[in-house]
Write a protein that holds these residues in place. Sequence first.
Motif, PDB file in Angstrom:
ATOM      1  N   THR A   5       0.864  -1.176   0.000  1.00 22.66           N
ATOM      2  CA  THR A   5       0.000   0.000   0.000  1.00 22.66           C
ATOM      3  C   THR A   5       0.902   1.227   0.000  1.00 22.66           C
ATOM      4  O   THR A   5       2.136   1.112   0.132  1.00 22.66           O
ATOM      5  N   VAL A   6       0.288   2.400  -0.131  1.00 22.75           N
ATOM      6  CA  VAL A   6       1.061   3.640  -0.064  1.00 22.75           C
ATOM      7  C   VAL A   6       1.781   3.752   1.277  1.00 22.75           C
ATOM      8  O   VAL A   6       2.922   4.226   1.344  1.00 22.75           O
ATOM      9  N   LYS A   7       1.133   3.311   2.347  1.00 25.95           N
ATOM     10  CA  LYS A   7       1.734   3.362   3.674  1.00 25.95           C
ATOM     11  C   LYS A   7       2.769   2.260   3.864  1.00 25.95           C
ATOM     12  O   LYS A   7       3.741   2.433   4.613  1.00 25.95           O
ATOM     13  N   ASN A   8       2.579   1.133   3.213  1.00 28.25           N
ATOM     14  CA  ASN A   8       3.486  -0.012   3.342  1.00 28.25           C
ATOM     15  C   ASN A   8       3.916  -0.492   1.961  1.00 28.25           C
ATOM     16  O   ASN A   8       3.507  -1.569   1.508  1.00 28.25           O
ATOM     17  N   PRO A   9       4.739   0.293   1.271  1.00 23.28           N
ATOM     18  CA  PRO A   9       5.096  -0.060  -0.103  1.00 23.28           C
ATOM     19  C   PRO A   9       6.049  -1.239  -0.249  1.00 23.28           C
ATOM     20  O   PRO A   9       6.042  -1.918  -1.276  1.00 23.28           O
ATOM     21  N   SER A  29       5.976  11.622  -5.039  1.00 25.16           N
ATOM     22  CA  SER A  29       5.656  12.931  -5.609  1.00 25.16           C
ATOM     23  C   SER A  29       5.874  12.912  -7.118  1.00 25.16           C
ATOM     24  O   SER A  29       6.662  12.112  -7.638  1.00 25.16           O
ATOM     25  N   PRO A  30       5.171  13.791  -7.865  1.00 21.73           N
ATOM     26  CA  PRO A  30       5.305  13.807  -9.326  1.00 21.73           C
ATOM     27  C   PRO A  30       6.742  13.988  -9.797  1.00 21.73           C
ATOM     28  O   PRO A  30       7.174  13.392 -10.781  1.00 21.73           O
ATOM     29  N   VAL A  31       7.495  14.821  -9.097  1.00 17.48           N
ATOM     30  CA  VAL A  31       8.906  15.034  -9.425  1.00 17.48           C
ATOM     31  C   VAL A  31       9.735  14.539  -8.250  1.00 17.48           C
ATOM     32  O   VAL A  31       9.683  15.116  -7.165  1.00 17.48           O
ATOM     33  N   LEU A  32      10.468  13.482  -8.473  1.00 13.50           N
ATOM     34  CA  LEU A  32      11.245  12.869  -7.398  1.00 13.50           C
ATOM     35  C   LEU A  32      12.278  13.850  -6.868  1.00 13.50           C
ATOM     36  O   LEU A  32      13.083  14.395  -7.621  1.00 13.50           O
ATOM     37  N   ASP A  33      12.251  14.101  -5.583  1.00 11.59           N
ATOM     38  CA  ASP A  33      13.151  15.046  -4.936  1.00 11.59           C
ATOM     39  C   ASP A  33      14.479  14.352  -4.625  1.00 11.59           C
ATOM     40  O   ASP A  33      14.542  13.429  -3.825  1.00 11.59           O
ATOM     41  N   GLU A  69       4.797   1.909  -9.683  1.00 13.70           N
ATOM     42  CA  GLU A  69       3.974   2.790 -10.519  1.00 13.70           C
ATOM     43  C   GLU A  69       2.507   2.745 -10.086  1.00 13.70           C
ATOM     44  O   GLU A  69       1.818   3.761 -10.055  1.00 13.70           O
ATOM     45  N   SER A  70       2.035   1.549  -9.730  1.00 16.72           N
ATOM     46  CA  SER A  70       0.648   1.420  -9.256  1.00 16.72           C
ATOM     47  C   SER A  70       0.448   2.170  -7.947  1.00 16.72           C
ATOM     48  O   SER A  70      -0.571   2.848  -7.745  1.00 16.72           O
ATOM     49  N   LEU A  71       1.423   2.063  -7.047  1.00 21.46           N
ATOM     50  CA  LEU A  71       1.331   2.756  -5.770  1.00 21.46           C
ATOM     51  C   LEU A  71       1.409   4.269  -5.958  1.00 21.46           C
ATOM     52  O   LEU A  71       0.731   5.026  -5.262  1.00 21.46           O
ATOM     53  N   LYS A  72       2.207   4.697  -6.908  1.00 23.49           N
ATOM     54  CA  LYS A  72       2.337   6.130  -7.178  1.00 23.49           C
ATOM     55  C   LYS A  72       1.011   6.700  -7.685  1.00 23.49           C
ATOM     56  O   LYS A  72       0.606   7.804  -7.301  1.00 23.49           O
ATOM     57  N   GLU A  73       0.326   5.939  -8.520  1.00 24.86           N
ATOM     58  CA  GLU A  73      -0.995   6.360  -9.003  1.00 24.86           C
ATOM     59  C   GLU A  73      -1.997   6.418  -7.848  1.00 24.86           C
ATOM     60  O   GLU A  73      -2.823   7.341  -7.776  1.00 24.86           O
ATOM     61  N   GLU A  74      -1.927   5.436  -6.963  1.00 25.26           N
ATOM     62  CA  GLU A  74      -2.816   5.419  -5.800  1.00 25.26           C
ATOM     63  C   GLU A  74      -2.553   6.624  -4.906  1.00 25.26           C
ATOM     64  O   GLU A  74      -3.485   7.270  -4.412  1.00 25.26           O
ATOM     65  N   PHE A  75      -1.275   6.935  -4.694  1.00 31.35           N
ATOM     66  CA  PHE A  75      -0.902   8.084  -3.870  1.00 31.35           C
ATOM     67  C   PHE A  75      -1.459   9.375  -4.467  1.00 31.35           C
ATOM     68  O   PHE A  75      -2.008  10.222  -3.746  1.00 31.35           O
TER      69      PHE A  75
END
Length: 214
Positions: free
Chosen positions: A46-50, A162-166, A191-197
């Motif tokens: 999950t976003v919390k537990n990637p 984030s959209p632009v990786l820091d 990529e799936s988790l990034k979309e969910e975030f």
Amino acid sequence: MQKQRVNILIGRFQPLHRGHAAILQKITSSNNLSIILIGSADTARTVKNPLTFSERKQFIETYLSANVVLPNRYVILPLQDHPNNDAKWIQAVQESVDTGISFLQTKNGNFTPDLFLTGTHRDSSTWYLSAFPQFKLDLCEAISGKAYANLSATQIRESIFSPVLDDILWGDVPPVCRGALRKFIQTKEFESLKEEFAYIKKYKDAWAAAPYPF
């Protein structure tokens, strides 16, 4: 039988960061033995537990190996979640500690364990540090003055998604673990988790100005 200090560290390590690394370095120094329990070991990504348990275990092993900590000096075990049942979770910790002691005795010979629970007081999430009267408490307050003292894995996850990786976030991750994290970022799972975030953030932002119901 000889008494042997055994340090207990509990965390989710999502991901392993410099604050975690400082504690790991402290508890594995000298002649100490360590039991490292990785929480939320049974949850799906999950976003919390990637990261999975295996991935987080590999991060820790990589860091300890780079710091010349021998494999027989520590054991890493999964710790399952027990939502809304603190008593069952506390019991699971004790059972895991017992398993860890057995492993360490197999690798290092029999000893009488002198158990120390370690960590740092942060917020309500570290309530467990006061939940085990059977363990001695040894907080790692020495890192409180360090630049990474208030570092949170949540901050790192938000930067990763984030959209632009820091690029700044890479300084918060131990150098030996950065390659594995970069590799994970290139996977379909990420990529799936990034979309969910992004979806969750958009939803929260849309309701940020909404009045609270009476």
